[in-house]
Design a protein around this motif. Structure first.
Motif, PDB file in Angstrom:
ATOM      1  N   ASN A  60       0.816  -1.219   0.000  1.00 30.25           N
ATOM      2  CA  ASN A  60       0.000   0.000   0.000  1.00 30.25           C
ATOM      3  C   ASN A  60       0.851   1.271   0.000  1.00 30.25           C
ATOM      4  O   ASN A  60       0.319   2.369   0.157  1.00 30.25           O
ATOM      5  CB  ASN A  60      -0.959  -0.011   1.191  1.00 30.25           C
ATOM      6  CG  ASN A  60      -2.193  -0.827   0.903  1.00 30.25           C
ATOM      7  OD1 ASN A  60      -3.053  -0.433   0.141  1.00 30.25           O
ATOM      8  ND2 ASN A  60      -2.260  -2.015   1.497  1.00 30.25           N
ATOM      9  N   GLU A  63       1.036   5.201  -1.984  1.00 32.80           N
ATOM     10  CA  GLU A  63      -0.220   5.954  -2.028  1.00 32.80           C
ATOM     11  C   GLU A  63      -0.875   6.093  -0.662  1.00 32.80           C
ATOM     12  O   GLU A  63      -1.429   7.148  -0.348  1.00 32.80           O
ATOM     13  CB  GLU A  63      -1.208   5.314  -3.004  1.00 32.80           C
ATOM     14  CG  GLU A  63      -2.470   6.151  -3.164  1.00 32.80           C
ATOM     15  CD  GLU A  63      -3.418   5.607  -4.209  1.00 32.80           C
ATOM     16  OE1 GLU A  63      -4.524   6.147  -4.292  1.00 32.80           O
ATOM     17  OE2 GLU A  63      -3.075   4.653  -4.920  1.00 32.80           O
ATOM     18  N   TYR A  64      -0.847   5.071   0.162  1.00 31.18           N
ATOM     19  CA  TYR A  64      -1.566   5.110   1.429  1.00 31.18           C
ATOM     20  C   TYR A  64      -0.653   5.245   2.645  1.00 31.18           C
ATOM     21  O   TYR A  64      -1.088   5.711   3.693  1.00 31.18           O
ATOM     22  CB  TYR A  64      -2.451   3.868   1.581  1.00 31.18           C
ATOM     23  CG  TYR A  64      -3.557   3.857   0.552  1.00 31.18           C
ATOM     24  CD1 TYR A  64      -4.750   4.531   0.780  1.00 31.18           C
ATOM     25  CD2 TYR A  64      -3.395   3.201  -0.662  1.00 31.18           C
ATOM     26  CE1 TYR A  64      -5.755   4.546  -0.168  1.00 31.18           C
ATOM     27  CE2 TYR A  64      -4.399   3.205  -1.616  1.00 31.18           C
ATOM     28  CZ  TYR A  64      -5.571   3.884  -1.365  1.00 31.18           C
ATOM     29  OH  TYR A  64      -6.562   3.903  -2.310  1.00 31.18           O
ATOM     30  N   MET A 115      -5.597  -1.594   6.854  1.00 32.76           N
ATOM     31  CA  MET A 115      -5.181  -1.727   5.459  1.00 32.76           C
ATOM     32  C   MET A 115      -5.716  -3.020   4.860  1.00 32.76           C
ATOM     33  O   MET A 115      -5.985  -3.981   5.571  1.00 32.76           O
ATOM     34  CB  MET A 115      -3.661  -1.682   5.346  1.00 32.76           C
ATOM     35  CG  MET A 115      -2.943  -2.783   6.086  1.00 32.76           C
ATOM     36  SD  MET A 115      -1.174  -2.460   6.271  1.00 32.76           S
ATOM     37  CE  MET A 115      -1.184  -1.311   7.651  1.00 32.76           C
ATOM     38  N   ARG A 118      -3.720  -4.504  -1.674  1.00 38.46           N
ATOM     39  CA  ARG A 118      -3.964  -3.504  -2.719  1.00 38.46           C
ATOM     40  C   ARG A 118      -4.908  -3.989  -3.818  1.00 38.46           C
ATOM     41  O   ARG A 118      -5.795  -3.271  -4.248  1.00 38.46           O
ATOM     42  CB  ARG A 118      -2.615  -3.078  -3.304  1.00 38.46           C
ATOM     43  CG  ARG A 118      -2.679  -1.937  -4.278  1.00 38.46           C
ATOM     44  CD  ARG A 118      -3.073  -0.669  -3.545  1.00 38.46           C
ATOM     45  NE  ARG A 118      -3.123   0.457  -4.411  1.00 38.46           N
ATOM     46  CZ  ARG A 118      -2.180   1.375  -4.480  1.00 38.46           C
ATOM     47  NH1 ARG A 118      -1.121   1.304  -3.721  1.00 38.46           N
ATOM     48  NH2 ARG A 118      -2.317   2.391  -5.288  1.00 38.46           N
ATOM     49  N   HIS A 121      -8.787  -3.816  -2.798  1.00 38.47           N
ATOM     50  CA  HIS A 121      -9.466  -2.594  -2.371  1.00 38.47           C
ATOM     51  C   HIS A 121     -10.854  -2.518  -2.998  1.00 38.47           C
ATOM     52  O   HIS A 121     -11.082  -3.031  -4.085  1.00 38.47           O
ATOM     53  CB  HIS A 121      -8.665  -1.362  -2.809  1.00 38.47           C
ATOM     54  CG  HIS A 121      -7.463  -1.094  -1.960  1.00 38.47           C
ATOM     55  ND1 HIS A 121      -6.790   0.096  -2.006  1.00 38.47           N
ATOM     56  CD2 HIS A 121      -6.804  -1.856  -1.048  1.00 38.47           C
ATOM     57  CE1 HIS A 121      -5.769   0.061  -1.173  1.00 38.47           C
ATOM     58  NE2 HIS A 121      -5.756  -1.126  -0.583  1.00 38.47           N
ATOM     59  N   THR A 150      -5.650   9.794   9.001  1.00 36.88           N
ATOM     60  CA  THR A 150      -5.654   9.116   7.714  1.00 36.88           C
ATOM     61  C   THR A 150      -5.139  10.075   6.650  1.00 36.88           C
ATOM     62  O   THR A 150      -4.568  11.116   6.969  1.00 36.88           O
ATOM     63  CB  THR A 150      -7.064   8.551   7.407  1.00 36.88           C
ATOM     64  OG1 THR A 150      -6.992   7.686   6.271  1.00 36.88           O
ATOM     65  CG2 THR A 150      -8.101   9.632   7.190  1.00 36.88           C
ATOM     66  N   THR A 151      -5.330   9.728   5.396  1.00 42.19           N
ATOM     67  CA  THR A 151      -4.895  10.586   4.297  1.00 42.19           C
ATOM     68  C   THR A 151      -6.101  10.997   3.462  1.00 42.19           C
ATOM     69  O   THR A 151      -7.216  10.494   3.646  1.00 42.19           O
ATOM     70  CB  THR A 151      -3.900   9.849   3.371  1.00 42.19           C
ATOM     71  OG1 THR A 151      -4.606   8.832   2.651  1.00 42.19           O
ATOM     72  CG2 THR A 151      -2.734   9.257   4.161  1.00 42.19           C
ATOM     73  N   HIS A 153      -6.700  10.087   0.641  1.00 42.83           N
ATOM     74  CA  HIS A 153      -7.157   8.949  -0.156  1.00 42.83           C
ATOM     75  C   HIS A 153      -8.225   8.112   0.546  1.00 42.83           C
ATOM     76  O   HIS A 153      -8.988   7.410  -0.109  1.00 42.83           O
ATOM     77  CB  HIS A 153      -5.976   8.060  -0.537  1.00 42.83           C
ATOM     78  CG  HIS A 153      -4.916   8.791  -1.288  1.00 42.83           C
ATOM     79  ND1 HIS A 153      -5.124   9.348  -2.534  1.00 42.83           N
ATOM     80  CD2 HIS A 153      -3.634   9.084  -0.957  1.00 42.83           C
ATOM     81  CE1 HIS A 153      -4.022   9.946  -2.934  1.00 42.83           C
ATOM     82  NE2 HIS A 153      -3.110   9.799  -2.001  1.00 42.83           N
ATOM     83  N   SER A 154      -8.263   8.150   1.874  1.00 41.26           N
ATOM     84  CA  SER A 154      -9.230   7.346   2.641  1.00 41.26           C
ATOM     85  C   SER A 154     -10.292   8.196   3.320  1.00 41.26           C
ATOM     86  O   SER A 154     -11.170   7.665   3.984  1.00 41.26           O
ATOM     87  CB  SER A 154      -8.486   6.523   3.707  1.00 41.26           C
ATOM     88  OG  SER A 154      -7.577   5.650   3.097  1.00 41.26           O
TER      89      SER A 154
END
Length: 195
Positions: A60, A63-64, A115, A118, A121, A150-151, A153-154
């Motif tokens: 991950n 990106e994550y 998580m 990948r 998802h 978190t980021t 992306h989530s």
């Protein structure tokens, strides 16, 4: 549990609007029939799961998760009690994540290191893992709320489950990974219960 250090410039320090997430961000693909038929099993993390969880983390990046977070993840695996894994028949461990009381406020549950492999998802596994952790947190009278770092992306994923953004920091985790702090009140409190 250690927090991610602030690295970038603040985007906002005020609570962000609680308006619903647009449907194009909130949609998720249904669980494939292949996954649905294999009935994923959720269980408590064991020491022998370490390599599989590290592989999930590595898969991950970037990106994550940022590479500089891996040591903290390893420390978490070695020390935390409420860490969970999801296994699929023939696939092994495909998701992991945990929670703990905040070091600063024992009434706050902190979600950490959630998580999913990948290539899996958006198939319902992350939601299953999140909902199980939230069920356990909501059943514990010691917790009044749940938080997560978190980021971007989530962010929409957690917003669909009642989390609201309380702070954002551009590049707060690493270059290209914004830190998004989110909070969710206890489920009973949201429903008007005694909480």
């Amino acid at each position: 549990m250690a927090s991610r250090p602030p690295l970038g410039e603040p985007v906002s320090s005020e609570p962000v609007s609680s308006e619903p997430v647009p449907s194009e961000l909130a949609s998720s693909e249904p669980v494939s029939s292949e996954l649905a038929s294999s009935e994923p099993g959720l269980r408590r993390y064991q020491a022998e799961d370490r390599a599989a969880c590290l592989a999930l983390f590595d898969g991950n990046m970037p990106e994550y998760f940022a590479a500089n977070e891996r040591a903290e993840f390893v420390e978490t695996l070695d020390e935390m009690d409420d860490y969970w894994v999801i296994e699929l028949d023939g696939e092994g461990i495909v998701a992991c994540g945990g929670y703990a009381a905040s070091d600063g406020d024992a009434s706050v549950a902190v979600l950490f290191w959630g998580m999913v492999r990948r290539d899996l998802h958006r198939r319902g596994l992350g939601e299953r893992l999140l909902l199980e952790r939230l069920r356990r947190i909501d059943a514990d009278p010691a917790f009044a709320s749940t938080v997560i770092e978190t980021t971007q992306h989530s962010r929409a994923f957690y917003a669909r489950h009642g989390f609201q953004v309380v702070r954002e920091q551009r590049n707060g985790i690493a270059l290209g990974l914004d830190l998004v702090d989110m909070r969710r009140p206890r489920a009973a409190s949201r429903a008007g219960g005694a909480g």
